[in-house]
Design a protein around this motif. Structure first.
Motif, PDB file in Angstrom:
ATOM      1  N   VAL A  40      -5.993  -0.972   3.587  1.00  0.00           N
ATOM      2  CA  VAL A  40      -6.758  -1.937   2.791  1.00  0.00           C
ATOM      3  C   VAL A  40      -6.526  -1.707   1.304  1.00  0.00           C
ATOM      4  O   VAL A  40      -6.368  -2.663   0.523  1.00  0.00           O
ATOM      5  CB  VAL A  40      -8.258  -1.836   3.146  1.00  0.00           C
ATOM      6  N   TYR A  41      -6.465  -0.453   0.894  1.00  0.00           N
ATOM      7  CA  TYR A  41      -6.241  -0.158  -0.526  1.00  0.00           C
ATOM      8  C   TYR A  41      -4.868  -0.632  -0.978  1.00  0.00           C
ATOM      9  O   TYR A  41      -4.722  -1.226  -2.059  1.00  0.00           O
ATOM     10  CB  TYR A  41      -6.386   1.344  -0.758  1.00  0.00           C
ATOM     11  N   SER A  42      -3.836  -0.362  -0.154  1.00  0.00           N
ATOM     12  CA  SER A  42      -2.492  -0.797  -0.524  1.00  0.00           C
ATOM     13  C   SER A  42      -2.340  -2.313  -0.469  1.00  0.00           C
ATOM     14  O   SER A  42      -1.540  -2.896  -1.209  1.00  0.00           O
ATOM     15  CB  SER A  42      -1.459  -0.146   0.396  1.00  0.00           C
ATOM     16  N   ALA A  43      -3.125  -2.965   0.399  1.00  0.00           N
ATOM     17  CA  ALA A  43      -3.018  -4.417   0.523  1.00  0.00           C
ATOM     18  C   ALA A  43      -3.800  -5.169  -0.539  1.00  0.00           C
ATOM     19  O   ALA A  43      -3.573  -6.368  -0.746  1.00  0.00           O
ATOM     20  CB  ALA A  43      -3.496  -4.848   1.909  1.00  0.00           C
ATOM     21  N   THR A  44      -4.710  -4.502  -1.221  1.00  0.00           N
ATOM     22  CA  THR A  44      -5.521  -5.172  -2.242  1.00  0.00           C
ATOM     23  C   THR A  44      -5.088  -4.798  -3.658  1.00  0.00           C
ATOM     24  O   THR A  44      -4.774  -5.666  -4.473  1.00  0.00           O
ATOM     25  CB  THR A  44      -6.998  -4.826  -2.041  1.00  0.00           C
ATOM     26  N   VAL A  45      -5.062  -3.510  -3.943  1.00  0.00           N
ATOM     27  CA  VAL A  45      -4.729  -3.064  -5.295  1.00  0.00           C
ATOM     28  C   VAL A  45      -3.249  -3.275  -5.598  1.00  0.00           C
ATOM     29  O   VAL A  45      -2.873  -3.742  -6.677  1.00  0.00           O
ATOM     30  CB  VAL A  45      -5.126  -1.586  -5.477  1.00  0.00           C
ATOM     31  N   PHE A  46      -2.391  -2.913  -4.637  1.00  0.00           N
ATOM     32  CA  PHE A  46      -0.945  -3.033  -4.837  1.00  0.00           C
ATOM     33  C   PHE A  46      -0.377  -4.151  -3.966  1.00  0.00           C
ATOM     34  O   PHE A  46       0.676  -4.003  -3.334  1.00  0.00           O
ATOM     35  CB  PHE A  46      -0.251  -1.701  -4.502  1.00  0.00           C
ATOM     36  N   ALA A  47      -1.073  -5.257  -3.904  1.00  0.00           N
ATOM     37  CA  ALA A  47      -0.639  -6.358  -3.032  1.00  0.00           C
ATOM     38  C   ALA A  47       0.700  -6.932  -3.470  1.00  0.00           C
ATOM     39  O   ALA A  47       1.516  -7.321  -2.623  1.00  0.00           O
ATOM     40  CB  ALA A  47      -1.707  -7.453  -3.023  1.00  0.00           C
ATOM     41  N   ASP A  48       0.972  -6.991  -4.778  1.00  0.00           N
ATOM     42  CA  ASP A  48       2.211  -7.585  -5.267  1.00  0.00           C
ATOM     43  C   ASP A  48       3.366  -6.591  -5.310  1.00  0.00           C
ATOM     44  O   ASP A  48       4.524  -6.991  -5.437  1.00  0.00           O
ATOM     45  CB  ASP A  48       2.002  -8.145  -6.677  1.00  0.00           C
TER      46      ASP A  48
ATOM     47  N   GLU B  72     -14.644 -11.112  -3.534  1.00  0.00           N
ATOM     48  CA  GLU B  72     -14.400 -10.912  -4.970  1.00  0.00           C
ATOM     49  C   GLU B  72     -15.025  -9.601  -5.454  1.00  0.00           C
ATOM     50  O   GLU B  72     -14.460  -8.902  -6.303  1.00  0.00           O
ATOM     51  CB  GLU B  72     -14.970 -12.094  -5.760  1.00  0.00           C
ATOM     52  N   PHE B  73     -16.182  -9.277  -4.889  1.00  0.00           N
ATOM     53  CA  PHE B  73     -16.830  -8.009  -5.263  1.00  0.00           C
ATOM     54  C   PHE B  73     -15.980  -6.816  -4.844  1.00  0.00           C
ATOM     55  O   PHE B  73     -15.825  -5.839  -5.597  1.00  0.00           O
ATOM     56  CB  PHE B  73     -18.216  -7.944  -4.617  1.00  0.00           C
ATOM     57  N   ILE B  74     -15.411  -6.888  -3.626  1.00  0.00           N
ATOM     58  CA  ILE B  74     -14.551  -5.795  -3.150  1.00  0.00           C
ATOM     59  C   ILE B  74     -13.309  -5.691  -4.020  1.00  0.00           C
ATOM     60  O   ILE B  74     -12.869  -4.596  -4.396  1.00  0.00           O
ATOM     61  CB  ILE B  74     -14.180  -6.019  -1.668  1.00  0.00           C
ATOM     62  N   TYR B  75     -12.712  -6.838  -4.382  1.00  0.00           N
ATOM     63  CA  TYR B  75     -11.539  -6.827  -5.254  1.00  0.00           C
ATOM     64  C   TYR B  75     -11.871  -6.221  -6.616  1.00  0.00           C
ATOM     65  O   TYR B  75     -11.063  -5.476  -7.205  1.00  0.00           O
ATOM     66  CB  TYR B  75     -11.010  -8.247  -5.432  1.00  0.00           C
ATOM     67  N   SER B  76     -13.060  -6.565  -7.130  1.00  0.00           N
ATOM     68  CA  SER B  76     -13.446  -6.003  -8.437  1.00  0.00           C
ATOM     69  C   SER B  76     -13.639  -4.499  -8.354  1.00  0.00           C
ATOM     70  O   SER B  76     -13.338  -3.772  -9.307  1.00  0.00           O
ATOM     71  CB  SER B  76     -14.725  -6.682  -8.932  1.00  0.00           C
ATOM     72  N   LEU B  77     -14.148  -4.008  -7.219  1.00  0.00           N
ATOM     73  CA  LEU B  77     -14.320  -2.560  -7.078  1.00  0.00           C
ATOM     74  C   LEU B  77     -12.995  -1.830  -6.970  1.00  0.00           C
ATOM     75  O   LEU B  77     -12.875  -0.669  -7.374  1.00  0.00           O
ATOM     76  CB  LEU B  77     -15.173  -2.258  -5.832  1.00  0.00           C
ATOM     77  N   LEU B  78     -11.993  -2.498  -6.396  1.00  0.00           N
ATOM     78  CA  LEU B  78     -10.703  -1.856  -6.185  1.00  0.00           C
ATOM     79  C   LEU B  78      -9.791  -1.944  -7.398  1.00  0.00           C
ATOM     80  O   LEU B  78      -8.655  -1.448  -7.342  1.00  0.00           O
ATOM     81  CB  LEU B  78     -10.005  -2.482  -4.970  1.00  0.00           C
ATOM     82  N   GLU B  79     -10.238  -2.564  -8.458  1.00  0.00           N
ATOM     83  CA  GLU B  79      -9.441  -2.576  -9.670  1.00  0.00           C
ATOM     84  C   GLU B  79      -9.352  -1.175 -10.263  1.00  0.00           C
ATOM     85  O   GLU B  79     -10.306  -0.403 -10.198  1.00  0.00           O
ATOM     86  CB  GLU B  79     -10.059  -3.526 -10.698  1.00  0.00           C
ATOM     87  N   PRO B  80      -8.197  -0.811 -10.823  1.00  0.00           N
ATOM     88  CA  PRO B  80      -8.034   0.565 -11.356  1.00  0.00           C
ATOM     89  C   PRO B  80      -9.092   0.953 -12.367  1.00  0.00           C
ATOM     90  O   PRO B  80      -9.587   2.077 -12.358  1.00  0.00           O
ATOM     91  CB  PRO B  80      -6.620   0.521 -11.972  1.00  0.00           C
ATOM     92  N   ARG B  81      -9.466   0.025 -13.253  1.00  0.00           N
ATOM     93  CA  ARG B  81     -10.457   0.365 -14.276  1.00  0.00           C
ATOM     94  C   ARG B  81     -11.805   0.671 -13.649  1.00  0.00           C
ATOM     95  O   ARG B  81     -12.484   1.644 -14.014  1.00  0.00           O
ATOM     96  CB  ARG B  81     -10.578  -0.788 -15.273  1.00  0.00           C
TER      97      ARG B  81
END
Length: 323
Positions: free
Chosen positions: A132-140, A3-12
């Motif tokens: 990893v960036y494309s699979a997390t930030v732009f996963a959908d 969850e921490f990694i996901y929060s860091l990869l958020e655009p904001r």
């Protein structure tokens, strides 16, 4: 942790991190000149080590041809193991890479091993980061095949990234040498015409030119060391041209080699070359000045014209729409 990694990869959050890094880089850029030491003194210490290495190598060549010392001094570590295991010195043309590293001022064998290993490690790191960036930030938004494609593109970019970094270092070093080369030629001409030998003239020029260009002083000092320990003096001058990779330096080196070979006066050739270099420098400055008006067109259209329109048409617009 995920969850921490996901929060860091958020655009904001990424924007916040980039802004913080930009502010930190600005502070470092402004304070770096105040904190850095004497580059000239550091480079001269490095050249003293290089001169001692040349002396040791020359003595060893005169005594025997044993190569155990070279094997003992071979670089060790993970990078060296990768280079040896994958035979990168033959696959990636180690000799051309070594020549480019010398032009960048990196002469140690460790630098070559690190550079060759980075050309293998950088693509893997870049590919994994992009995937990893494309699979997390732009996963959908990104499909699996597109993720693999972007990872391959990142790997290709990572493969060329060390070369791009090295090319940038070489260009900055050549620009520093080019800026001080005219003054160095004038000083060399004065020293030679005053009766000094080529070695003494180069030593004097290297001392005086260090305040303008540390790389040029470094190369001249290394040339003096090679003139002392290499039997073929023309080889020492040719090494100077190869280490710099500049046409202006090569022309001066050719004149010095011819004077050594045929006994022709060096002062006359240096005077002509110094004048030609000054003319080329002036022509380059005029070329940059002539290219300035087209480059100013876009900034003027983008920044000056809107302000002028606001100043001229603003009052009329206020009177027309304000009532």
């Amino acid at each position: 942790m995920i969850e921490f990694i996901y929060s860091l990869l958020e655009p904001r959050n990424l924007i916040t991190i980039l802004v913080a890094l930009s502010a930190f880089a600005t502070v470092v850029t402004l304070t770096a000149p105040l904190l850095q030491g004497d580059k000239m003194q550091t480079r001269m210490k490095t050249l003293a080590v290089e001169r001692d290495k040349l002396r040791t190598q020359n003595r060893q060549n005169l005594q025997d041809k044993d190569s155990r010392r070279l094997r003992d001094n071979a670089p060790k570590g993970v990078a060296a193991q990768i280079v040896d295991a994958l035979n990168l010195k033959s696959l990636l043309q180690a000799e051309s890479s070594r020549q480019r590293l010398r032009q960048a001022g990196l002469r140690s064998e460790k630098h070559l091993v690190t550079f060759l290993a980075s050309r293998v490690i950088a693509p893997m790191i870049a590919g994994v980061v992009v995937f990893v960036y494309s699979a997390t930030v732009f996963a959908d938004q990104v499909t699996g095949s597109m993720r693999v494609t972007t990872a391959l593109i990142g790997a290709v970019a990572g493969f060329y990234l060390p070369n791009l970094f090295l090319t940038n270092i070489i260009k900055r070093r050549q620009q520093s040498i080019q800026r001080a080369w005219s003054d160095a030629l004038d000083l060399l001409l004065i020293c030679v015409e005053s009766g000094m030998s080529v070695e003494a003239a180069l030593a004097r020029v290297s001392q005086e030119i260090g305040s303008q260009s540390v790389p040029l002083a470094e190369e001249l000092t290394l040339t003096i060391a090679e003139l002392s320990f290499i039997g073929d003096r023309s080889k020492a001058f040719e090494n100077l041209a190869q280490r710099t990779g500049m046409a202006t330096v090569k022309s001066v080196v050719t004149s010095l080699v011819q004077s050594e070979r045929y006994g022709t006066p060096v002062g006359v050739a240096l005077r002509v070359l110094a004048q030609e270099n000054r003319d080329d420098r002036m022509a380059m400055a005029e070329k940059k000045a002539a290219a300035l008006p087209p480059k100013l067109t876009v900034p003027m259209v983008g920044f000056f014209l809107p302000v002028i329109f606001i100043v001229l048409l603003g009052p009329a617009g206020i009177l027309a729409f304000g009532t």
